[in-house]
Enzyme design. Structure first.
Site, PDB file in Angstrom:
ATOM      1  N   PRO A   1      63.148  -4.801 -46.072  1.00  0.00           N
ATOM      2  CA  PRO A   1      62.822  -5.297 -47.506  1.00  0.00           C
ATOM      3  C   PRO A   1      63.065  -4.423 -48.563  1.00  0.00           C
ATOM      4  CG  PRO A   1      61.024  -4.240 -46.339  1.00  0.00           C
ATOM      5  CD  PRO A   1      62.356  -4.200 -45.414  1.00  0.00           C
TER       6      PRO A   1
ATOM      7  N   CYS B   1      74.857  -6.797 -78.070  1.00  0.00           N
ATOM      8  CA  CYS B   1      75.569  -7.803 -78.600  1.00  0.00           C
ATOM      9  C   CYS B   1      76.253  -8.632 -77.572  1.00  0.00           C
ATOM     10  CB  CYS B   1      76.847  -7.041 -79.078  1.00  0.00           C
ATOM     11  SG  CYS B   1      76.263  -6.380 -80.819  1.00  0.00           S
ATOM     12  N   GLU B   2      75.361  -9.447 -77.133  1.00  0.00           N
ATOM     13  CA  GLU B   2      75.376 -10.596 -75.872  1.00  0.00           C
ATOM     14  C   GLU B   2      74.332 -11.466 -76.324  1.00  0.00           C
ATOM     15  OE1 GLU B   2      77.652 -10.620 -73.519  1.00  0.00           O
ATOM     16  OE2 GLU B   2      78.556  -8.747 -73.673  1.00  0.00           O
TER      17      GLU B   2
ATOM     18  N   TYR C   1      65.397  -3.623 -58.839  1.00  0.00           N
ATOM     19  CA  TYR C   1      66.539  -4.115 -59.223  1.00  0.00           C
ATOM     20  C   TYR C   1      66.713  -3.899 -60.864  1.00  0.00           C
ATOM     21  CZ  TYR C   1      67.304  -5.768 -54.668  1.00  0.00           C
ATOM     22  OH  TYR C   1      67.374  -5.998 -53.141  1.00  0.00           O
TER      23      TYR C   1
HETATM   24  N1  LLP Z   1      69.602  -6.273 -46.725  1.00  0.00           N
HETATM   25  C1  LLP Z   1      70.554  -6.822 -47.128  1.00  0.00           C
HETATM   26  C2  LLP Z   1      71.945  -6.937 -46.554  1.00  0.00           C
HETATM   27  C3  LLP Z   1      70.689  -7.149 -48.353  1.00  0.00           C
HETATM   28  O1  LLP Z   1      72.020  -7.827 -48.907  1.00  0.00           O
HETATM   29  C4  LLP Z   1      69.569  -7.029 -49.453  1.00  0.00           C
HETATM   30  C5  LLP Z   1      69.615  -7.653 -50.693  1.00  0.00           C
HETATM   31  C6  LLP Z   1      68.318  -6.679 -48.690  1.00  0.00           C
HETATM   32  C7  LLP Z   1      68.193  -6.265 -47.638  1.00  0.00           C
HETATM   33  C8  LLP Z   1      67.263  -6.521 -49.576  1.00  0.00           C
HETATM   34  O2  LLP Z   1      66.695  -7.781 -50.085  1.00  0.00           O
HETATM   35  P1  LLP Z   1      65.347  -7.687 -50.774  1.00  0.00           P
HETATM   36  O3  LLP Z   1      64.304  -7.373 -49.963  1.00  0.00           O
HETATM   37  O4  LLP Z   1      65.290  -7.013 -51.913  1.00  0.00           O
HETATM   38  O5  LLP Z   1      65.209  -9.150 -51.275  1.00  0.00           O
HETATM   39  N2  LLP Z   1      69.801  -7.905 -57.648  1.00  0.00           N
HETATM   40  C9  LLP Z   1      69.197  -9.153 -57.234  1.00  0.00           C
HETATM   41  C10 LLP Z   1      68.929  -8.990 -55.704  1.00  0.00           C
HETATM   42  C11 LLP Z   1      70.160  -8.764 -54.915  1.00  0.00           C
HETATM   43  C12 LLP Z   1      69.719  -8.626 -53.537  1.00  0.00           C
HETATM   44  C13 LLP Z   1      71.123  -8.181 -52.721  1.00  0.00           C
HETATM   45  N3  LLP Z   1      70.655  -8.021 -51.230  1.00  0.00           N
HETATM   46  C14 LLP Z   1      67.791  -9.362 -58.109  1.00  0.00           C
HETATM   47  O6  LLP Z   1      67.757  -8.380 -58.801  1.00  0.00           O
HETATM   48  O7  LLP Z   1      67.158 -10.288 -57.746  1.00  0.00           O
END
Ligand code: LLP
Length: 424
Positions: free
Chosen positions: A283, A351-352, A379
């Site tokens: 997570p 500027c977007e 993020y």
């Molecule tokens: N494990 C893997 C292999 C992943 O690709 C990711 C996230 C995670 C774990 C963690 O996932 P989480 O628990 O945070 O959902 N930047 C985007 C989210 C991209 C997630 C990419 N992979 C946002 O701001 O929503």
């Protein structure tokens, strides 16, 4: 939303009045994190395993600030890393090497060498994401004269439409670059078993992020567990890793808590006869998102017959999620103001056209000097950029009801010097 409105109408996070952090010309934009709440989040999730062998591998990409990673280490978490730099950071923050899993479709030789060479027995697992990667990892292990624990990251072929999240953050469908496709699993397992320097420790999958129901999470887990049963016929596994993806409530609801995802997964794991395997999860967002905000100053108002714009000093370079995924972060005043409110379109200085945080009901009163963008702990800073010559935002860490650490914004001149020095 982990902020709290005090009876005097001021907004606090972790016991600190957010308004008190806005003094000074360079105070904003600033990320503020409640480190204690992040540690508690880690502990609560670990509690859901009730003694079953497990690893909560915190996805460092969500928020890689030292105090945040260290708090989750204190809670008992390991780390999921996706680059050599994140691996170095996790190790330096005190994560023991065997509690680190390393995902990523394209790891460089230098990154693999770091993983293979860490600790007495390498890291917990290098997650292999294609049949083609098997020999590359084996070659690095051979070169180092070591064995390397690996897991296979499976692409379970879950249709993005079956998940209740944004298509850009789904990863477990047929067209995604991530994971070994189901039809190549057998060949990849055989390739690993044929190489004495590799030890197959587990199977992993991650179907997407911001999943708001346990059902969506179990779609991938079901495929993974069926596969694990088959693979166990020829290889002994130590763990199954169902990935990250636990959603949070950005204002539109997320009834499931991280622990609910784990309880549901453990039940399915037992039902499939895999209860003896350790359960890993990865997570990121759910550990940190609700416990961070962005503080921004109101720089300017613009009112036309059609619209009211509120222009703030935080932009898409500071918090990229709205521009990138049409994500919505609630924008709220730091102090309750009486009087009329209107629908204000909150925008930044970049500027977007996509430098736009959406429409929010906010006071019309010119006394509205600062706002908070909520649920920005994941993020946020980790995706910030210096586009338009903007300094990276400040970061403030709160623990025990007081500020325990801060990083100021870097001066404008630093970016100027850096760009002028390019190529020299
Ligand atoms: N494990 C893997 C292999 C992943 O690709 C990711 C996230 C995670 C774990 C963690 O996932 P989480 O628990 O945070 O959902 N930047 C985007 C989210 C991209 C997630 C990419 N992979 C946002 O701001 O929503």
């Amino acid at each position: 939303m982990a902020t709290h409105l005090r009876s005097d109408g001021t907004l606090e996070l972790g016991g600190v009045a957010l308004e008190s952090l806005t003094r000074g010309e360079e105070a904003t934009p600033a990320y503020v994190y409640d480190v204690d709440a992040i540690r508690a989040e880690g502990r609560e999730l670990i509690g859901a395993f009730e003694g079953q062998p497990h690893l909560v591998a915190y996805a460092v990409k969500a928020n890689s600030a030292g105090p945040v990673v260290r708090a989750l280490v204190e809670a008992g978490c390991g780390a999921d890393v996706v680059s050599g730099a994140e691996l170095m950071l996790a190790l330096a923050a005190g994560v023991s090497p065997d509690k680190i899993v390393y995902s990523g479709v394209a790891k460089s030789d230098a990154e693999l060498d770091l993983a293979v060479g860490s600790g007495p027995e390498g890291i917990g697992a290098v997650q292999i994401e294609s049949a083609e990667e098997v020999e590359r990892v084996a070659a690095r292990a051979r070169a180092a004269g070591r064995t390397c624990r690996v897991s296979l990251r499976v692409n379970p072929g879950v249709d993005a439409d079956d998940l209740d999240t944004h298509a850009y953050i789904t990863t477990g469908h047929d067209e995604a670059k991530f994971g070994v496709p189901l039809e190549s699993i057998d060949a990849a397992v055989d390739a690993i078993l044929a190489r004495p320097e590799l030890r197959l420790a587990g199977l992993a999958s991650h179907v997407g992020s911001q999943l708001t129901s346990t059902d969506a999470y179990l779609v991938g887990a079901r495929v993974l567990f069926d596969l694990a049963k088959a693979v166990r016929q020829k290889a002994s596994l130590a763990f199954v890793d169902t990935g990250g993806g636990f959603g949070i409530d950005y204002g539109e609801g997320c009834p499931a808590r991280p622990a609910d995802f784990i309880r549901a997964t453990r039940a399915l794991q037992r039902e499939r006869g895999l209860g003896d395997l350790a359960l890993y999860c990865e997570p990121g967002r759910s550990m940190v998102a609700a416990h961070g905000v962005v503080l921004a100053k109101v720089l300017q108002r613009k009112v036309s017959s059609a619209r009211r714009w509120l222009m703030i000093d935080a932009g898409m370079n500071d918090l990229m999620r709205p521009a990138l995924y049409q994500a919505f972060h609630r924008v709220v005043p730091l102090r309750a103001l009486s009087g009329p409110t209107s629908a204000w379109r909150v925008v930044g200085p970049v500027c977007e056209s996509s430098d736009d945080f959406g429409v929010h009901t906010l006071p019309d009163d010119a006394a509205l000097s600062h706002v908070a963008l909520l649920d920005a702990g994941a993020y946020g800073y980790s995706m910030a950029s210096r586009y338009n010559g903007r300094a990276l935002p400040a970061e403030v860490f709160v623990s025990g009801g007081r500020v325990t650490g801060r990083t100021d914004r870097r001066p404008m001149s630093e970016w100027v010097e850096d760009r002028l020095a390019a190529g020299r």
